[in-house]
Design a protein around this motif. Structure first.
Motif, PDB file in Angstrom:
ATOM      1  N   HIS A   1       0.753  -1.147  -0.010  1.00 30.09           N
ATOM      2  CA  HIS A   1       0.018  -0.039   0.132  1.00 30.09           C
ATOM      3  C   HIS A   1       0.847   1.419  -0.064  1.00 30.09           C
ATOM      4  O   HIS A   1       0.528   2.580  -0.620  1.00 30.09           O
TER       5      HIS A   1
ATOM      6  N   LYS B   1       2.257   1.640  -3.660  1.00 32.15           N
ATOM      7  CA  LYS B   1       1.257   1.943  -4.523  1.00 32.15           C
ATOM      8  C   LYS B   1       0.743   3.469  -4.253  1.00 32.15           C
ATOM      9  O   LYS B   1       0.711   4.167  -5.286  1.00 32.15           O
ATOM     10  N   SER B   2       0.679   3.769  -3.242  1.00 32.15           N
ATOM     11  CA  SER B   2      -0.207   5.065  -2.931  1.00 32.15           C
ATOM     12  C   SER B   2       0.523   6.277  -2.443  1.00 32.15           C
ATOM     13  O   SER B   2       0.119   7.301  -2.717  1.00 32.15           O
TER      14      SER B   2
ATOM     15  N   TRP C   1      -0.985  11.081  -0.878  1.00 31.41           N
ATOM     16  CA  TRP C   1      -1.597   9.354  -0.758  1.00 31.41           C
ATOM     17  C   TRP C   1      -2.627   9.386  -1.861  1.00 31.41           C
ATOM     18  O   TRP C   1      -3.385  10.165  -2.125  1.00 31.41           O
TER      19      TRP C   1
ATOM     20  N   ALA D   1      -3.948   3.311   8.346  1.00 31.80           N
ATOM     21  CA  ALA D   1      -3.312   1.929   7.820  1.00 31.80           C
ATOM     22  C   ALA D   1      -3.169   1.104   9.176  1.00 31.80           C
ATOM     23  O   ALA D   1      -2.169   1.218   9.993  1.00 31.80           O
TER      24      ALA D   1
ATOM     25  N   ILE E   1      -6.975  -0.465   5.638  1.00 31.26           N
ATOM     26  CA  ILE E   1      -6.489   0.829   4.845  1.00 31.26           C
ATOM     27  C   ILE E   1      -7.953   1.666   4.927  1.00 31.26           C
ATOM     28  O   ILE E   1      -8.787   1.346   4.059  1.00 31.26           O
TER      29      ILE E   1
END
Length: 228
Positions: free
Chosen positions: A109, A112-113, A141, A190, A200
């Motif tokens: 996560h 990716k974010s 994010w 998270a 999340i």
């Protein structure tokens, strides 16, 4: 994976902290003393924790609380090192198995974010809210500036039971805006669980701002705390 950090000159300060009988207190650059975010929000669950400790017994409660605290600190440190680009292969290999498991739940996560990072373990305070604390992470994010908070849990968390997490992130967003002039609308919680999966939660600050202000007001009234 390498993360980009952008320095904000307005955040170039530290806050002295002191633990008192009523909780942690931070001293601002101008000398004002404010209770910590966790101390203020802890008042929301104070009665529930008291009942829980009576149910399981003080000794067992201390063991569980201590373990949870160590688990949380270990994950925070792992996330901090990773986002600071300081985690190498050797460090990851030496990580305790339980910490590694929790970290690897969140890592995809984060990869990716998270975009540009503006603060890691940054002290913050607000003269308007009369509160202070230390935020885990402020970063983009999914291309939008956000407060990101890392949590651990033994099992899956129901959203109705973590309203204090959202208030905590909202508080950091308000403090950051007051100091830098840059608003944050997105908050991210998270959570890595011992059940083996991450939760999340991505929410909007404005939803929790009225609750936060009421919590702070109640804290000051209940504790008869005055701004120094």
């Amino acid at each position: 994976m390498s993360f980009t950090h952008i320095k904000k000159p307005e955040l170039d300060f530290e806050l002295e902290a002191k633990t008192t009988e009523s909780g942690r207190v931070y001293f601002t650059p101008s000398g004002k003393a404010y209770p910590s975010v966790t101390t203020v929000l802890g008042s929301l669950s104070k009665e529930g924790i008291k009942l829980w400790r009576e149910k399981v017994g003080e000794e067992e409660a201390d063991k569980i609380s201590g373990r949870a605290s160590r688990r949380g600190e270990a994950l925070h440190l792992a996330c901090e090192k990773y986002l600071l680009n300081e985690m190498d292969f050797k460090m990851r290999q030496q990580m305790m198995p339980d910490t590694k498991s929790l970290f690897l739940q969140l890592k995809p996560h984060l990869d990716k974010s998270i975009g540009n990072i503006y603060a890691i373990e940054q002290p913050l305070y607000s003269d308007n809210l009369r509160i202070a604390g230390r935020v885990d992470c402020i970063a983009e994010w999914d291309n939008e500036l956000a407060v990101i908070d890392f949590k651990t849990s033994t099992k899956e968390k129901l959203e109705e039971y973590i309203q204090n997490y959202f208030q905590q992130c909202t508080c950091y967003a308000e403090m950051y805006e007051e100091i830098t002039g840059e608003p944050i609308e997105k908050i991210v919680v998270a959570i890595a669980t011992e059940e083996g999966f991450a939760q999340i939660f991505v929410r909007k600050k404005q939803v929790y701002l009225p609750q936060l202000k009421q919590t702070i007001s109640n804290y000051y009234l209940t504790n008869q705390v005055t701004m120094l």
